[in-house]
Motif scaffolding. Structure first.
Motif, PDB file in Angstrom:
ATOM      1  N   PRO A 108       0.827  -1.213   0.000  1.00  0.00           N
ATOM      2  CA  PRO A 108       0.000   0.000   0.000  1.00  0.00           C
ATOM      3  C   PRO A 108       0.862   1.264   0.000  1.00  0.00           C
ATOM      4  CG  PRO A 108      -0.857  -1.602   1.569  1.00  0.00           C
ATOM      5  CD  PRO A 108       0.472  -2.139   1.090  1.00  0.00           C
ATOM      6  N   GLY A 109       0.476   2.234  -0.838  1.00  0.00           N
ATOM      7  CA  GLY A 109       1.217   3.486  -0.897  1.00  0.00           C
ATOM      8  C   GLY A 109       2.351   3.498  -1.907  1.00  0.00           C
ATOM      9  N   ALA A 110       2.607   2.341  -2.550  1.00  0.00           N
ATOM     10  CA  ALA A 110       3.690   2.280  -3.539  1.00  0.00           C
ATOM     11  C   ALA A 110       3.300   3.105  -4.764  1.00  0.00           C
ATOM     12  CB  ALA A 110       3.956   0.834  -3.941  1.00  0.00           C
ATOM     13  N   GLY A 111       4.309   3.615  -5.459  1.00  0.00           N
ATOM     14  CA  GLY A 111       4.044   4.458  -6.626  1.00  0.00           C
ATOM     15  C   GLY A 111       3.498   3.702  -7.811  1.00  0.00           C
ATOM     16  N   PHE A 112       3.705   2.377  -7.855  1.00  0.00           N
ATOM     17  CA  PHE A 112       3.229   1.549  -8.954  1.00  0.00           C
ATOM     18  C   PHE A 112       2.477   0.374  -8.338  1.00  0.00           C
ATOM     19  CE2 PHE A 112       3.826  -1.578 -12.460  1.00  0.00           C
ATOM     20  CZ  PHE A 112       3.286  -0.824 -13.477  1.00  0.00           C
ATOM     21  N   PRO A 113       1.301   0.024  -8.858  1.00  0.00           N
ATOM     22  CA  PRO A 113       0.458  -0.988  -8.203  1.00  0.00           C
ATOM     23  C   PRO A 113       1.000  -2.411  -8.241  1.00  0.00           C
ATOM     24  CG  PRO A 113      -0.497  -0.333 -10.300  1.00  0.00           C
ATOM     25  CD  PRO A 113       0.638   0.608 -10.036  1.00  0.00           C
ATOM     26  N   LEU A 114       2.009  -2.649  -9.064  1.00  0.00           N
ATOM     27  CA  LEU A 114       2.569  -3.990  -9.185  1.00  0.00           C
ATOM     28  C   LEU A 114       3.998  -4.023  -8.665  1.00  0.00           C
ATOM     29  CD1 LEU A 114       1.314  -4.913 -12.780  1.00  0.00           C
ATOM     30  CD2 LEU A 114       0.244  -5.460 -10.604  1.00  0.00           C
ATOM     31  N   HIS A 115       4.382  -5.185  -8.170  1.00  0.00           N
ATOM     32  CA  HIS A 115       5.742  -5.391  -7.681  1.00  0.00           C
ATOM     33  C   HIS A 115       6.329  -6.579  -8.421  1.00  0.00           C
ATOM     34  CE1 HIS A 115       9.154  -5.700  -5.001  1.00  0.00           C
ATOM     35  NE2 HIS A 115       8.867  -6.971  -4.788  1.00  0.00           N
ATOM     36  N   PHE A 116       7.605  -6.510  -8.749  1.00  0.00           N
ATOM     37  CA  PHE A 116       8.250  -7.560  -9.525  1.00  0.00           C
ATOM     38  C   PHE A 116       9.267  -8.310  -8.683  1.00  0.00           C
ATOM     39  CE2 PHE A 116       6.938  -4.134 -12.287  1.00  0.00           C
ATOM     40  CZ  PHE A 116       6.220  -4.806 -13.270  1.00  0.00           C
ATOM     41  N   ALA A 117       9.334  -9.606  -8.903  1.00  0.00           N
ATOM     42  CA  ALA A 117      10.308 -10.448  -8.225  1.00  0.00           C
ATOM     43  C   ALA A 117      10.808 -11.480  -9.225  1.00  0.00           C
ATOM     44  CB  ALA A 117       9.680 -11.121  -7.002  1.00  0.00           C
ATOM     45  N   GLY A 118      11.788 -12.288  -8.830  1.00  0.00           N
ATOM     46  CA  GLY A 118      12.326 -13.300  -9.726  1.00  0.00           C
ATOM     47  C   GLY A 118      13.294 -12.724 -10.735  1.00  0.00           C
ATOM     48  N   GLY A 120      15.034 -10.779 -13.519  1.00  0.00           N
ATOM     49  CA  GLY A 120      14.840  -9.483 -14.158  1.00  0.00           C
ATOM     50  C   GLY A 120      13.954  -8.530 -13.386  1.00  0.00           C
ATOM     51  N   ALA A 121      13.760  -8.782 -12.075  1.00  0.00           N
ATOM     52  CA  ALA A 121      12.839  -7.951 -11.297  1.00  0.00           C
ATOM     53  C   ALA A 121      13.248  -6.481 -11.298  1.00  0.00           C
ATOM     54  CB  ALA A 121      12.747  -8.476  -9.860  1.00  0.00           C
ATOM     55  N   ALA A 122      14.527  -6.213 -11.047  1.00  0.00           N
ATOM     56  CA  ALA A 122      14.996  -4.824 -10.965  1.00  0.00           C
ATOM     57  C   ALA A 122      14.840  -4.108 -12.299  1.00  0.00           C
ATOM     58  CB  ALA A 122      16.451  -4.790 -10.511  1.00  0.00           C
ATOM     59  N   VAL A 123      15.124  -4.820 -13.388  1.00  0.00           N
ATOM     60  CA  VAL A 123      14.987  -4.223 -14.720  1.00  0.00           C
ATOM     61  C   VAL A 123      13.526  -3.924 -15.024  1.00  0.00           C
ATOM     62  CG1 VAL A 123      15.233  -4.671 -17.193  1.00  0.00           C
ATOM     63  CG2 VAL A 123      17.100  -5.242 -15.643  1.00  0.00           C
ATOM     64  N   ASN A 124      12.638  -4.852 -14.704  1.00  0.00           N
ATOM     65  CA  ASN A 124      11.217  -4.636 -14.974  1.00  0.00           C
ATOM     66  C   ASN A 124      10.624  -3.535 -14.103  1.00  0.00           C
ATOM     67  OD1 ASN A 124      10.714  -6.447 -17.115  1.00  0.00           O
ATOM     68  ND2 ASN A 124      10.748  -8.171 -15.696  1.00  0.00           N
ATOM     69  N   GLN A 125      11.121  -3.414 -12.868  1.00  0.00           N
ATOM     70  CA  GLN A 125      10.674  -2.320 -12.017  1.00  0.00           C
ATOM     71  C   GLN A 125      11.098  -0.989 -12.633  1.00  0.00           C
ATOM     72  OE1 GLN A 125       8.995  -3.292  -9.035  1.00  0.00           O
ATOM     73  NE2 GLN A 125       8.272  -1.177  -9.014  1.00  0.00           N
ATOM     74  N   ALA A 126      12.365  -0.929 -13.080  1.00  0.00           N
ATOM     75  CA  ALA A 126      12.877   0.299 -13.695  1.00  0.00           C
ATOM     76  C   ALA A 126      12.160   0.603 -15.008  1.00  0.00           C
ATOM     77  CB  ALA A 126      14.379   0.171 -13.939  1.00  0.00           C
ATOM     78  N   LEU A 127      11.839  -0.441 -15.779  1.00  0.00           N
ATOM     79  CA  LEU A 127      11.142  -0.258 -17.055  1.00  0.00           C
ATOM     80  C   LEU A 127       9.793   0.417 -16.838  1.00  0.00           C
ATOM     81  CD1 LEU A 127      10.692  -0.760 -20.093  1.00  0.00           C
ATOM     82  CD2 LEU A 127       9.921  -3.077 -19.506  1.00  0.00           C
ATOM     83  N   ASN A 128       9.056  -0.026 -15.844  1.00  0.00           N
ATOM     84  CA  ASN A 128       7.736   0.558 -15.584  1.00  0.00           C
ATOM     85  C   ASN A 128       7.835   1.941 -14.956  1.00  0.00           C
ATOM     86  OD1 ASN A 128       5.377  -1.457 -16.228  1.00  0.00           O
ATOM     87  ND2 ASN A 128       7.091  -2.681 -15.498  1.00  0.00           N
ATOM     88  N   GLU A 129       8.894   2.203 -14.222  1.00  0.00           N
ATOM     89  CA  GLU A 129       9.112   3.557 -13.722  1.00  0.00           C
ATOM     90  C   GLU A 129       9.452   4.491 -14.882  1.00  0.00           C
ATOM     91  OE1 GLU A 129      11.728   3.872 -10.350  1.00  0.00           O
ATOM     92  OE2 GLU A 129      10.915   2.043  -9.451  1.00  0.00           O
ATOM     93  N   CYS A 130      10.171   3.968 -15.865  1.00  0.00           N
ATOM     94  CA  CYS A 130      10.452   4.760 -17.076  1.00  0.00           C
ATOM     95  C   CYS A 130       9.145   5.094 -17.802  1.00  0.00           C
ATOM     96  CB  CYS A 130      11.375   3.990 -18.016  1.00  0.00           C
ATOM     97  SG  CYS A 130      13.116   3.955 -17.527  1.00  0.00           S
ATOM     98  N   GLN A 132       6.264   5.498 -16.439  1.00  0.00           N
ATOM     99  CA  GLN A 132       5.610   6.558 -15.676  1.00  0.00           C
ATOM    100  C   GLN A 132       6.239   7.915 -15.973  1.00  0.00           C
ATOM    101  OE1 GLN A 132       5.920   4.650 -11.685  1.00  0.00           O
ATOM    102  NE2 GLN A 132       3.706   4.840 -11.599  1.00  0.00           N
ATOM    103  N   LEU A 133       7.558   7.941 -16.083  1.00  0.00           N
ATOM    104  CA  LEU A 133       8.254   9.181 -16.445  1.00  0.00           C
ATOM    105  C   LEU A 133       7.789   9.672 -17.806  1.00  0.00           C
ATOM    106  CD1 LEU A 133      11.992   8.673 -15.395  1.00  0.00           C
ATOM    107  CD2 LEU A 133      10.476  10.522 -14.670  1.00  0.00           C
ATOM    108  N   ARG A 134       7.661   8.749 -18.713  1.00  0.00           N
ATOM    109  CA  ARG A 134       7.227   9.079 -20.075  1.00  0.00           C
ATOM    110  C   ARG A 134       5.894   9.818 -20.049  1.00  0.00           C
ATOM    111  NH1 ARG A 134       7.454   5.440 -25.064  1.00  0.00           N
ATOM    112  NH2 ARG A 134       5.952   6.357 -26.487  1.00  0.00           N
ATOM    113  N   SER A 135       4.941   9.286 -19.289  1.00  0.00           N
ATOM    114  CA  SER A 135       3.628   9.918 -19.191  1.00  0.00           C
ATOM    115  C   SER A 135       3.726  11.294 -18.560  1.00  0.00           C
ATOM    116  CB  SER A 135       2.682   9.033 -18.378  1.00  0.00           C
ATOM    117  OG  SER A 135       2.490   7.780 -19.017  1.00  0.00           O
TER     118      SER A 135
END
Length: 505
Positions: A108-118, A120-130, A132-135
């Motif tokens: 709760p309170g995270a900037g993105f509703p999904l969390h990645f694990a396993g 490529g988790a860090a890359v996928n987290q960064a990809l979705n933050e990118c 958000q930046l785009r928007s």
């Protein structure tokens, strides 16, 4: 000895089975989902077709009552994909052969509703933050980026680049962040920066475009890795580049040719221009198929483009590219001369229903337009002149189909008399059965020609100002009269242009 032989066979079979299983896993990526809010929903994973820019479904799963499910996708190399359930679950994913990824509900309170694990988790987290930046950078201080003054746009572009660099710079090569995936993430961001500049420059005079931006948009970025990985922005850049640098350049370079000669040779001129650039073969073929796809979208399946599609079928090896061209051919063959014209209906200015089929028995010249379309309204005087040539002839109907979403604006313009007399209907573009979708329109004004039997004559009928338009209508009327008198007569319909010059988007 025989028992030893059987043991050897059993061991070999087990080894083969293990090897096959290993190969299967190495060519697949698995995505484990646990998202309770999407319980019972169907989640799909797809990738982008770089020619058509449409989504291609790779796999789907229905989540159980706990919101759990597994997607397994066959992949031969790293590729950018997306997942969604059409509601509250959407994300971009970079997956590679052998990956086991997890998608979970974020805290709760995270900037993105999904969390990645396993994997490529860090890359996928960064990809979705990118993403958000785009928007966030679509607007800069409340103004759309493409509407900014040149020097202000440079500030927005540089700030976006800095934000990407900071976000991606936090990632270090590790067991989770491979060098290959990190490189692809950087390319993904770089392609968006290029697209950001293309979008800004679109439709502007060169004097309005900063020099650094002008340098970027005047060349096509050659990146075979971005193409293979399915970076969406790369496909968009290719579309923009074709429309504004290849298509329009051919018009400028051949302004001495008459229109009919230019249109007949247009597909060949595009081929020559692309090949003259000496791109790597994979890029050259990508642009060839992309340009053919765009030309067919604008002009339908003309004889020249049909010939080009056969050539591409023989020379292009990419199954994905071939599938797009084959779908283009199949789509337009359904609308070929003599085929039944797809029926559509809409509301008349007095709120009644009118359908194309209601005009059966008449030759129908369809004008698809919109109140906000300057060229559409600008063509109305020519439409009146064309109608005047057939005054009193009840075997012909002029149908004006507006794609407006603003009903009141449409009604006011029709009642004002600014639109020529005839049959009028409002037919918005959002419905599957709209004229926009049934006839695969790309823009307005657009003209269709249908005979008295409800059959297609031309999906790209001539403009009302064209010298041969009245002649073609008269030919169709003569054929209709001959049929009614049971006296078949031959007629000829002049071909339509192979493409249309693009004005600023």
């Amino acid at each position: 000895m025989r028992d030893c032989f059987y043991c050897f066979l059993l061991f070999s079979a087990m080894l083969t089975g293990l090897t096959s299983c290993k190969n299967k896993l190495e060519k697949s990526a698995r995505i484990f989902i646990h998202f309770p809010e999407a319980a019972g929903d169907t989640v799909i994973i797809g990738s982008t077709n770089m020619i058509s820019l449409e989504g291609t479904e790779l796999a789907k799963v229905r989540l159980d009552s706990a919101g759990k499910g597994v997607l397994e996708v066959e992949v031969n190399e790293p590729v950018f994909t997306y997942i969604n359930n059409g509601k509250n679950m959407a994300a971009s994913l970079l997956i590679a052969p052998g990956d086991d990824c997890e998608i979970l509900a974020a805290e709760p309170g995270a900037g993105f509703p999904l969390h990645f694990a396993g994997d490529g988790a860090a890359v996928n987290q960064a990809l979705n933050e990118c993403q958000q930046l785009r928007s966030a950078f679509d607007k800069w201080n409340g103004t759309y980026s493409f509407q900014l003054e040149g020097n202000v746009f440079l500030q927005a572009r540089d700030s976006l680049q800095k934000s990407y660099d900071q976000l991606i710079g936090k990632l270090k090569v590790s067991n989770d962040v491979t060098a290959e995936k990190l490189d692809l993430l950087k390319r993904h961001a770089a392609m968006h920066i290029i697209f950001y500049q293309y979008n800004f420059a679109l439709g502007k005079d060169s004097s309005e475009i900063p020099q650094s931006v002008w340098h970027v948009v005047n060349q096509f970025p050659v990146d075979t890795i971005a193409l293979k990985a399915g970076i969406f922005d790369y496909g968009m850049i290719a579309s923009f580049y074709y429309n504004n640098k290849i298509n329009n350049a051919i018009y400028e370079e051949n302004n001495g040719l008459d229109e009919d000669t230019l249109q007949a040779n247009f597909p060949l001129l595009v081929e020559e221009k692309i090949k003259a650039a000496h791109y790597p073969k994979i890029i050259e073929n990508f642009l060839r198929v992309k340009s053919a796809h765009i030309q067919i979208g604008w002009s339908g399946l003309t004889p020249e483009l049909r010939k080009l599609t056969k050539k591409l079928e023989q020379e292009i090896s990419s199954a994905g590219a071939k599938s797009v061209i084959r779908e283009d051919v199949a789509r337009w063959e359904k609308l070929g001369p003599g085929k039944p014209a797809p029926d559509f209906s809409g509301m008349t200015p007095d709120s009644k229903r009118l359908a194309l089929s209601d005009l059966r028995g008449k030759v129908v010249y369809v004008d698809v337009w919109a109140t906000w379309c300057g060229p559409c309204v600008g063509a109305f005087p020519d439409s009146r002149k064309l109608q005047a040539k057939f005054k009193g002839n009840n075997r012909i109907a002029f149908l004006y189909v507006s794609i407006d979403r603003d009903t009141l604006a449409w009604q006011k313009m029709v009642v004002s008399g600014k639109v020529p007399a005839g049959h009028h209907m409002l037919n918005g573009p959002d419905e599957a059965g709209s004229v926009w979708n049934l006839y695969h329109l790309r823009g307005v004004p657009h003209y269709l020609l249908i005979d008295d039997l409800g059959r297609m004559v031309a999906t790209h009928a001539p403009h009302p100002s064209a010298s041969h338009t009245a002649e073609e209508l008269q030919s169709l009327l003569a054929a209709a009269v001959a049929r009614s008198e049971n006296q078949p007569r031959m007629r000829r319909i002049k071909g339509m242009p192979a493409t249309a010059k693009n004005s600023a988007w």
